[in-house]
Design a protein around this motif. Structure first.
Motif, PDB file in Angstrom:
ATOM      1  N   LYS A   1      74.489  34.248  27.242  1.00  0.00           N
ATOM      2  CA  LYS A   1      74.884  33.039  27.973  1.00  0.00           C
ATOM      3  C   LYS A   1      74.380  33.106  29.417  1.00  0.00           C
ATOM      4  CE  LYS A   1      79.165  30.575  29.213  1.00  0.00           C
ATOM      5  NZ  LYS A   1      80.658  30.626  29.102  1.00  0.00           N
ATOM      6  N   TRP A   2      74.482  34.290  30.014  1.00  0.00           N
ATOM      7  CA  TRP A   2      74.032  34.457  31.402  1.00  0.00           C
ATOM      8  C   TRP A   2      72.522  34.362  31.519  1.00  0.00           C
ATOM      9  CZ3 TRP A   2      72.684  39.557  34.002  1.00  0.00           C
ATOM     10  CH2 TRP A   2      72.447  39.380  35.362  1.00  0.00           C
ATOM     11  N   VAL A   3      71.787  35.115  30.696  1.00  0.00           N
ATOM     12  CA  VAL A   3      70.330  35.170  30.859  1.00  0.00           C
ATOM     13  C   VAL A   3      69.658  33.851  30.473  1.00  0.00           C
ATOM     14  CG1 VAL A   3      70.250  37.665  30.580  1.00  0.00           C
ATOM     15  CG2 VAL A   3      69.918  36.195  28.578  1.00  0.00           C
ATOM     16  N   ASN A   4      70.360  33.002  29.747  1.00  0.00           N
ATOM     17  CA  ASN A   4      69.814  31.694  29.400  1.00  0.00           C
ATOM     18  C   ASN A   4      70.208  30.614  30.395  1.00  0.00           C
ATOM     19  OD1 ASN A   4      68.544  32.650  27.104  1.00  0.00           O
ATOM     20  ND2 ASN A   4      70.217  32.098  25.732  1.00  0.00           N
ATOM     21  N   SER A   5      70.972  30.991  31.421  1.00  0.00           N
ATOM     22  CA  SER A   5      71.415  30.022  32.424  1.00  0.00           C
ATOM     23  C   SER A   5      70.420  29.946  33.582  1.00  0.00           C
ATOM     24  CB  SER A   5      72.792  30.420  32.964  1.00  0.00           C
ATOM     25  OG  SER A   5      72.688  31.526  33.852  1.00  0.00           O
ATOM     26  N   ASP A   6      70.526  28.876  34.371  1.00  0.00           N
ATOM     27  CA  ASP A   6      69.631  28.726  35.522  1.00  0.00           C
ATOM     28  C   ASP A   6      70.038  29.620  36.683  1.00  0.00           C
ATOM     29  OD1 ASP A   6      71.915  27.457  36.353  1.00  0.00           O
ATOM     30  OD2 ASP A   6      71.007  25.472  36.534  1.00  0.00           O
ATOM     31  N   LYS A   7      71.162  30.344  36.540  1.00  0.00           N
ATOM     32  CA  LYS A   7      71.600  31.264  37.591  1.00  0.00           C
ATOM     33  C   LYS A   7      71.032  32.672  37.407  1.00  0.00           C
ATOM     34  CE  LYS A   7      75.839  28.796  38.731  1.00  0.00           C
ATOM     35  NZ  LYS A   7      77.316  28.879  38.926  1.00  0.00           N
ATOM     36  N   TYR A   8      70.391  32.895  36.270  1.00  0.00           N
ATOM     37  CA  TYR A   8      69.795  34.212  36.030  1.00  0.00           C
ATOM     38  C   TYR A   8      68.387  34.234  36.614  1.00  0.00           C
ATOM     39  CZ  TYR A   8      67.819  38.246  33.638  1.00  0.00           C
ATOM     40  OH  TYR A   8      67.190  39.435  33.349  1.00  0.00           O
ATOM     41  N   THR A   9      68.087  35.248  37.427  1.00  0.00           N
ATOM     42  CA  THR A   9      66.784  35.341  38.096  1.00  0.00           C
ATOM     43  C   THR A   9      66.067  36.656  37.808  1.00  0.00           C
ATOM     44  OG1 THR A   9      67.857  36.213  40.094  1.00  0.00           O
ATOM     45  CG2 THR A   9      67.516  33.821  39.969  1.00  0.00           C
ATOM     46  N   GLY A  10      66.559  37.421  36.835  1.00  0.00           N
ATOM     47  CA  GLY A  10      65.972  38.721  36.544  1.00  0.00           C
ATOM     48  C   GLY A  10      64.809  38.640  35.571  1.00  0.00           C
ATOM     49  N   PRO A  11      64.419  39.774  34.991  1.00  0.00           N
ATOM     50  CA  PRO A  11      63.307  39.837  34.036  1.00  0.00           C
ATOM     51  C   PRO A  11      63.577  38.965  32.804  1.00  0.00           C
ATOM     52  CG  PRO A  11      63.984  42.041  34.724  1.00  0.00           C
ATOM     53  CD  PRO A  11      65.021  41.101  35.238  1.00  0.00           C
ATOM     54  N   ASP A  12      62.513  38.549  32.154  1.00  0.00           N
ATOM     55  CA  ASP A  12      62.626  37.723  30.952  1.00  0.00           C
ATOM     56  C   ASP A  12      63.405  38.474  29.873  1.00  0.00           C
ATOM     57  OD1 ASP A  12      62.267  35.963  28.845  1.00  0.00           O
ATOM     58  OD2 ASP A  12      60.261  36.719  28.376  1.00  0.00           O
ATOM     59  N   MET A  13      64.498  37.872  29.394  1.00  0.00           N
ATOM     60  CA  MET A  13      65.343  38.487  28.386  1.00  0.00           C
ATOM     61  C   MET A  13      65.324  37.707  27.072  1.00  0.00           C
ATOM     62  SD  MET A  13      66.917  41.304  29.372  1.00  0.00           S
ATOM     63  CE  MET A  13      65.501  41.873  30.318  1.00  0.00           C
ATOM     64  N   SER A  14      64.359  36.827  26.893  1.00  0.00           N
ATOM     65  CA  SER A  14      64.306  36.027  25.675  1.00  0.00           C
ATOM     66  C   SER A  14      64.176  36.933  24.443  1.00  0.00           C
ATOM     67  CB  SER A  14      63.123  35.058  25.730  1.00  0.00           C
ATOM     68  OG  SER A  14      61.900  35.750  25.886  1.00  0.00           O
ATOM     69  N   ASN A  15      64.965  36.588  23.411  1.00  0.00           N
ATOM     70  CA  ASN A  15      64.942  37.336  22.142  1.00  0.00           C
ATOM     71  C   ASN A  15      65.167  38.831  22.374  1.00  0.00           C
ATOM     72  OD1 ASN A  15      64.801  37.333  19.358  1.00  0.00           O
ATOM     73  ND2 ASN A  15      62.595  37.632  19.302  1.00  0.00           N
ATOM     74  N   PHE A  16      66.096  39.163  23.271  1.00  0.00           N
ATOM     75  CA  PHE A  16      66.240  40.550  23.724  1.00  0.00           C
ATOM     76  C   PHE A  16      66.663  41.518  22.615  1.00  0.00           C
ATOM     77  CE2 PHE A  16      70.308  38.470  24.762  1.00  0.00           C
ATOM     78  CZ  PHE A  16      71.227  39.325  24.185  1.00  0.00           C
ATOM     79  N   GLY A  17      67.420  41.034  21.654  1.00  0.00           N
ATOM     80  CA  GLY A  17      67.880  41.928  20.599  1.00  0.00           C
ATOM     81  C   GLY A  17      66.749  42.484  19.760  1.00  0.00           C
ATOM     82  N   VAL A  18      65.850  41.616  19.315  1.00  0.00           N
ATOM     83  CA  VAL A  18      64.709  42.036  18.496  1.00  0.00           C
ATOM     84  C   VAL A  18      63.709  42.815  19.336  1.00  0.00           C
ATOM     85  CG1 VAL A  18      62.770  41.240  17.098  1.00  0.00           C
ATOM     86  CG2 VAL A  18      64.998  40.123  16.890  1.00  0.00           C
ATOM     87  N   ARG A  19      63.443  42.359  20.549  1.00  0.00           N
ATOM     88  CA  ARG A  19      62.461  43.026  21.403  1.00  0.00           C
ATOM     89  C   ARG A  19      62.868  44.460  21.723  1.00  0.00           C
ATOM     90  NH1 ARG A  19      61.929  39.298  26.444  1.00  0.00           N
ATOM     91  NH2 ARG A  19      60.486  40.933  27.147  1.00  0.00           N
TER      92      ARG A  19
ATOM     93  N   PRO B   1      85.954  28.933  22.551  1.00  0.00           N
ATOM     94  CA  PRO B   1      87.170  28.963  21.729  1.00  0.00           C
ATOM     95  C   PRO B   1      87.014  29.792  20.462  1.00  0.00           C
ATOM     96  CG  PRO B   1      86.022  26.886  21.412  1.00  0.00           C
ATOM     97  CD  PRO B   1      85.264  27.625  22.492  1.00  0.00           C
ATOM     98  N   VAL B   2      86.739  31.091  20.637  1.00  0.00           N
ATOM     99  CA  VAL B   2      86.533  31.987  19.495  1.00  0.00           C
ATOM    100  C   VAL B   2      87.881  32.434  18.926  1.00  0.00           C
ATOM    101  CG1 VAL B   2      84.225  32.729  20.195  1.00  0.00           C
ATOM    102  CG2 VAL B   2      86.217  33.941  21.103  1.00  0.00           C
ATOM    103  N   TYR B   3      87.869  33.474  18.120  1.00  0.00           N
ATOM    104  CA  TYR B   3      89.011  33.879  17.295  1.00  0.00           C
ATOM    105  C   TYR B   3      90.385  33.774  17.963  1.00  0.00           C
ATOM    106  CZ  TYR B   3      85.328  35.801  14.327  1.00  0.00           C
ATOM    107  OH  TYR B   3      84.215  35.958  13.540  1.00  0.00           O
ATOM    108  N   GLY B   4      90.551  34.440  19.090  1.00  0.00           N
ATOM    109  CA  GLY B   4      91.861  34.480  19.721  1.00  0.00           C
ATOM    110  C   GLY B   4      92.396  33.105  20.042  1.00  0.00           C
TER     111      GLY B   4
ATOM    112  N   ASP C   1      81.127  24.965  20.433  1.00  0.00           N
ATOM    113  CA  ASP C   1      81.430  25.472  21.776  1.00  0.00           C
ATOM    114  C   ASP C   1      81.656  26.980  21.791  1.00  0.00           C
ATOM    115  OD1 ASP C   1      81.388  22.854  22.817  1.00  0.00           O
ATOM    116  OD2 ASP C   1      83.467  22.529  22.213  1.00  0.00           O
ATOM    117  N   MET C   2      81.570  27.605  20.624  1.00  0.00           N
ATOM    118  CA  MET C   2      81.795  29.043  20.518  1.00  0.00           C
ATOM    119  C   MET C   2      80.486  29.805  20.725  1.00  0.00           C
ATOM    120  SD  MET C   2      84.228  29.066  17.134  1.00  0.00           S
ATOM    121  CE  MET C   2      85.565  27.890  16.927  1.00  0.00           C
ATOM    122  N   ALA C   3      80.565  30.959  21.390  1.00  0.00           N
ATOM    123  CA  ALA C   3      79.374  31.794  21.562  1.00  0.00           C
ATOM    124  C   ALA C   3      78.826  32.234  20.211  1.00  0.00           C
ATOM    125  CB  ALA C   3      79.706  33.011  22.420  1.00  0.00           C
TER     126      ALA C   3
END
Length: 314
Positions: free
Chosen positions: A87-105, A142-145, A190-192
């Motif tokens: 959620k953070w790395v896909n926001s316009d407030k993130y200015t760090g290195p490219d984290m797209s598809n970070f899990g597979v990469r 609005p996840v499980y809890g 609306d759930m992650a």
């Protein structure tokens, strides 16, 4: 845990190759059921070490109706970090290195994995130190809890499904309506992460409490061992409050899959022999499910094979 190993073998032998949301690829089967007699021992995986404390802290997080990863990170539980981090790395407030598809990469590029680890640590540190940052990026929606403890109604009120369930079991044990659902179509977008373990039904017979879980999507190597132990623990806690013994945990899976980057790990696990199940210990001074803390829930006699690491698909 022969039931689980049989599931792994079944998928490897009969599973079909399918694409998936993460782009990783899977072998998948549809519709599979496992049954665990909880009187025979606590079903915590023995063919690989499984972090019981993480299972406990996550379940208590659900039970308290919490949806922010800050609580988990404070308990040194990082199993939900990736979804908040995304959620953070896909926001316009993130200015760090490219984290797209970070899990597979990260599973394919060791250098990127180092960068990801640095950014993930930065993220967790900010969650713990910055309240506004934690509120904006730590909340998973609005996840499980939220659904378990405060399902929203059309008139602006909420329903505490868990409290209603316990009251129902205590006052009308033969009811066929002992149900909690986490799948709320009005809020699922609306759930992650839409709820994987989405629907559970409890059943009382011969003084014993059983539970059947329907899990729409099952990451068999990483997720399912946690799910089995988590819901077995939930049965124990509710049974304690309702003055019942434990019966069965019935685990019904929809899309049961092994990710393509977990095949080697699954083969390693299948080469190991199961060991005796541990025993669950609950603090005798606590009776209400709402009073338990992490230190009130322990196990003894747990002697698993070593941990097997694998990347998570996000």
């Amino acid at each position: 845990m022969k039931q689980y190993l049989d599931l792994c073998k079944h998928i490897l032998e009969y599973g079909v190759e399918k694409g998936d949301r993460t782009g990783t690829g899977t072998k998948s089967v549809f519709g599979y059921q496992m049954r665990f007699d909880l009187s025979e021992g606590f079903p915590l995986m023995t063919t690989k070490k499984t972090a019981f404390r993480l299972i406990v802290s996550e379940l208590l997080w659900f039970l308290k109706g919490d949806t922010n990863v800050k609580t988990l990170i404070e308990a040194n539980n990082h199993i939900w970090d990736e979804w908040a981090f995304e959620k953070w790395v896909n926001s316009d407030k993130y200015t760090g290195p490219d984290m797209s598809n970070f899990g597979v990469r990260a599973s394919k590029d060791p250098e990127f994995k180092v960068v990801l680890k640095e950014q993930m640590k930065l993220f967790c540190d900010k969650i713990l130190s910055d309240e506004s940052f934690a509120k904006e990026f730590g909340d998973l929606g609005p996840v499980y809890g939220r659904q378990w403890r405060s399902w929203p109604t059309q008139n602006g009120e909420t329903i505490d499904q868990l409290e209603n369930l316990i009251e129902g079991i205590q006052n009308n044990p033969d009811s066929r309506r002992h149900i909690i659902t986490a799948w709320n179509p009005a809020e699922v977008d609306d759930m992650a992460l839409p709820p994987c373990h989405s629907f559970m039904q409890f059943y009382v017979a011969n003084g014993k409490l059983s539970c059947q879980l329907y899990q729409r999507s099952a990451d068999v190597f990483l997720g399912v061992p946690f799910n089995i132990a988590s819901y077995a623990l939930l049965v124990h806690l509710i049974a304690r409050e309702c003055k019942l013994e434990v019966g069965e945990f019935v685990h019904t899976l929809g899309d049961a899959h092994i990710y393509s980057n977990h095949f080697e790990q699954v083969e390693t696990q299948l080469a190991r022999s199961p060991r005796p199940l541990p025993t669950l210990l609950l603090n005798e001074e606590k009776s209400s499910i709402f009073d338990f803390e992490i230190e009130d829930i322990t196990i003894e006699g747990y002697d698993p094979h070593p941990k097997i690491k694998a990347p998570i698909a996000v």
